[in-house]
Design a protein around this motif. Structure first.
Motif, PDB file in Angstrom:
ATOM      1  N   LEU A   9       6.407 -22.410  -1.387  1.00 48.92           N
ATOM      2  CA  LEU A   9       4.951 -22.420  -1.382  1.00 48.92           C
ATOM      3  C   LEU A   9       4.406 -23.354  -2.458  1.00 48.92           C
ATOM      4  O   LEU A   9       3.435 -24.091  -2.225  1.00 48.92           O
ATOM      5  CB  LEU A   9       4.419 -20.999  -1.589  1.00 48.92           C
ATOM      6  CG  LEU A   9       2.896 -20.832  -1.560  1.00 48.92           C
ATOM      7  CD1 LEU A   9       2.329 -21.316  -0.228  1.00 48.92           C
ATOM      8  CD2 LEU A   9       2.516 -19.373  -1.804  1.00 48.92           C
ATOM      9  N   ALA A  10       5.038 -23.355  -3.629  1.00 46.36           N
ATOM     10  CA  ALA A  10       4.588 -24.232  -4.715  1.00 46.36           C
ATOM     11  C   ALA A  10       4.758 -25.700  -4.332  1.00 46.36           C
ATOM     12  O   ALA A  10       3.866 -26.530  -4.578  1.00 46.36           O
ATOM     13  CB  ALA A  10       5.370 -23.915  -5.990  1.00 46.36           C
ATOM     14  N   VAL A  11       5.898 -26.036  -3.713  1.00 40.34           N
ATOM     15  CA  VAL A  11       6.129 -27.419  -3.278  1.00 40.34           C
ATOM     16  C   VAL A  11       5.096 -27.828  -2.233  1.00 40.34           C
ATOM     17  O   VAL A  11       4.558 -28.939  -2.259  1.00 40.34           O
ATOM     18  CB  VAL A  11       7.561 -27.564  -2.718  1.00 40.34           C
ATOM     19  CG1 VAL A  11       7.738 -28.914  -2.030  1.00 40.34           C
ATOM     20  CG2 VAL A  11       8.583 -27.407  -3.836  1.00 40.34           C
ATOM     21  N   TRP A  12       4.820 -26.918  -1.294  1.00 33.62           N
ATOM     22  CA  TRP A  12       3.829 -27.204  -0.250  1.00 33.62           C
ATOM     23  C   TRP A  12       2.456 -27.477  -0.860  1.00 33.62           C
ATOM     24  O   TRP A  12       1.795 -28.460  -0.520  1.00 33.62           O
ATOM     25  CB  TRP A  12       3.774 -26.022   0.717  1.00 33.62           C
ATOM     26  CG  TRP A  12       2.592 -26.045   1.645  1.00 33.62           C
ATOM     27  CD1 TRP A  12       1.436 -25.341   1.522  1.00 33.62           C
ATOM     28  CD2 TRP A  12       2.447 -26.828   2.833  1.00 33.62           C
ATOM     29  NE1 TRP A  12       0.583 -25.623   2.551  1.00 33.62           N
ATOM     30  CE2 TRP A  12       1.175 -26.532   3.375  1.00 33.62           C
ATOM     31  CE3 TRP A  12       3.263 -27.739   3.486  1.00 33.62           C
ATOM     32  CZ2 TRP A  12       0.702 -27.125   4.543  1.00 33.62           C
ATOM     33  CZ3 TRP A  12       2.796 -28.330   4.654  1.00 33.62           C
ATOM     34  CH2 TRP A  12       1.531 -28.024   5.173  1.00 33.62           C
ATOM     35  N   ARG A  13       2.023 -26.621  -1.775  1.00 32.36           N
ATOM     36  CA  ARG A  13       0.701 -26.790  -2.384  1.00 32.36           C
ATOM     37  C   ARG A  13       0.629 -28.061  -3.221  1.00 32.36           C
ATOM     38  O   ARG A  13      -0.381 -28.765  -3.217  1.00 32.36           O
ATOM     39  CB  ARG A  13       0.371 -25.565  -3.235  1.00 32.36           C
ATOM     40  CG  ARG A  13       0.019 -24.339  -2.395  1.00 32.36           C
ATOM     41  CD  ARG A  13      -0.216 -23.112  -3.244  1.00 32.36           C
ATOM     42  NE  ARG A  13      -0.744 -22.008  -2.449  1.00 32.36           N
ATOM     43  CZ  ARG A  13      -0.825 -20.755  -2.872  1.00 32.36           C
ATOM     44  NH1 ARG A  13      -0.398 -20.443  -4.097  1.00 32.36           N
ATOM     45  NH2 ARG A  13      -1.319 -19.811  -2.092  1.00 32.36           N
ATOM     46  N   ASP A  14       1.712 -28.368  -3.948  1.00 28.50           N
ATOM     47  CA  ASP A  14       1.729 -29.589  -4.758  1.00 28.50           C
ATOM     48  C   ASP A  14       1.628 -30.834  -3.881  1.00 28.50           C
ATOM     49  O   ASP A  14       0.929 -31.795  -4.220  1.00 28.50           O
ATOM     50  CB  ASP A  14       3.012 -29.655  -5.595  1.00 28.50           C
ATOM     51  CG  ASP A  14       3.006 -28.650  -6.739  1.00 28.50           C
ATOM     52  OD1 ASP A  14       4.085 -28.388  -7.304  1.00 28.50           O
ATOM     53  OD2 ASP A  14       1.911 -28.123  -7.059  1.00 28.50           O
TER      54      ASP A  14
END
Length: 244
Positions: free
Chosen positions: A207-212
């Motif tokens: 999720l963090a990679v997606w948002r970044d």
């Protein structure tokens, strides 16, 4: 069992009727005889009429050719008209409706889309019946091992989404179908499993990679000269040729 037989068009026989038919077949000259009573109306309404009965009733395929009605085409058109966010729920309803019909349940709402078919009471015969029903409803050639290859209704919805929904390039349907399968897999893990922390950390990292990646894309400057102002064009040329 009696209700299931009636649903296939095979009506019951009393003991006297069975013995009478047995005597009749024993005295006949035909090498292969099947003494049975058929409910032709029930046979006619089967999603797929067995070939051995096709000469006895006007099948749905023949009625479709005569009337132009095609439920599979109608389903595809319905899915195409729906927003992508609503297609999964529409297919869940289709699958659960047929599951309920096969298991003689009150309706689609009584089917848990995350519960494995084998836990819900399916066997090899009901598996084939569901395959036939869904094949007729979707127009797809589905394998007899369907419920074993796709063990829950939600897994099956993922397959139908891939086969029935034609997205424009870059569409999100395949990704959403994959997320549905991941959701079903996560549901199989009960709370307190030893791998909870590991799975949670992996999901948080994704999720963090997606948002970044979304944030980085939003911050990228536009190089589209068609929409750039004069000042932006001169600034771009200055950077390109080292002109202050």
């Amino acid at each position: 069992m009696g209700a299931r037989m009636a649903g296939t068009g095979a009506a019951g026989l009393s003991a006297d009727e069975g013995m009478e038919l047995f005597d009749a077949t024993a005295l006949g000259d035909d090498p292969v005889v099947v003494p049975m009573r058929l409910d032709l109306r029930a046979v006619r309404e089967l999603p797929v009429v067995p070939p051995v009965f096709s000469g006895l009733v006007r099948t749905k395929d023949r009625r479709t050719a005569e009337t132009g009605a095609d439920p599979a085409a109608a389903l595809r058109e319905r899915l195409a008209a729906l927003p992508a966010t609503e297609r999964t729920s529409a297919l869940v309803d289709v699958v659960c409706t047929h599951v309920a019909a096969v298991l003689a349940l009150p309706g689609a709402a009584s089917v848990d889309e995350r519960r494995p078919f084998t836990d819900a009471g399916f066997d090899s015969l009901t598996a084939v019946e569901l395959r036939n029903r869904l094949g007729a409803a979707t127009g797809l050639r589905l394998p007899a091992t369907l419920i074993f290859d796709y063990p829950t209704p939600l897994d099956l919805v993922g397959l139908l989404t891939e086969e029935l929904v034609v997205d424009e390039p870059g569409g999100v349907a395949p990704l959403l179908a994959e997320l549905n399968r991941i959701e079903a897999s996560l549901a199989a893990f009960g709370p307190g499993d030893d791998e909870d922390d590991r799975i949670g950390a992996r999901l948080s990292a994704l999720l963090a990679v997606w948002r970044d990646s979304r944030a980085d894309a939003a911050e990228q400057p536009s190089d589209d000269l068609d929409t750039a102002t004069d000042d932006e064009v001169f600034d771009l040329l200055g950077k390109e040729f080292g002109i202050s």
